[in-house]
Design an enzyme around this catalytic site. Sequence first.
Site: not given
Length: 222
Positions: A27, A41, A46-47, A49, A91
């Site tokens: 992501d 971002r 959300d992917t 980690e 970001r």
Amino acid sequence: MLTSGCSLQQNDSRFIAAEVLRVVDGDTVNVQINGKEETVRLLLIDTPETVHPSKPVQPFGPEASSFVNELLNGANVQLEMDAGERDKYGRLLAYVYIDDQMVNEMLLEKGLARLAYVFEPNTKYVDDFSAIQKKAQQQRIGIWSIENYATDQGFADNEIQENRNEETVIAPEGCTIKGNINSKGEKIYHTEESPSYKVTKPEEMFCSEAEAISAGYRAVKR
């Protein structure tokens, strides 16, 4: 203008042309815009980690990173901003497009990301993303193939635990059913047909489902 499915009209002034220099993870990407390097971002997703300094590599994190890397590394993309341009880390926050397809959507469709970080005013596509996620959940693909893994709070690291005594569980020959105790104390068994079989760390091994049930385990939900 954007049409249903979030297809991109290239001449829309709301979009910024960028070149992807490096994929950080599923992501997050580094891009170049008018000669300046920026970290982007992907909004509303959300992917798992892969590069977190204090977390282990999570299931389907490498798959998400690999997918984005193959798709975007070195590619020219278009960035669509929402109402808020940057996060607290500086970001850029964006919906990322390549070949008229939104990458944020593609990750949700493949079960490689969850809908997350829904904060006003950056909620332009939240309803679309929610609908896409529901389809992936119903199909039990990717992150949704592991019971209790993807949650509203993030990815449950403890749902697939290491052996509590850190010893290798040795299974009798021909006994392939894995018994695992999750963070809620639930005893769950996984057969080789279970979606999360390969990533499950067993605390006990069984030769039959009847044996697992007798030991107090239940089948993983499908």
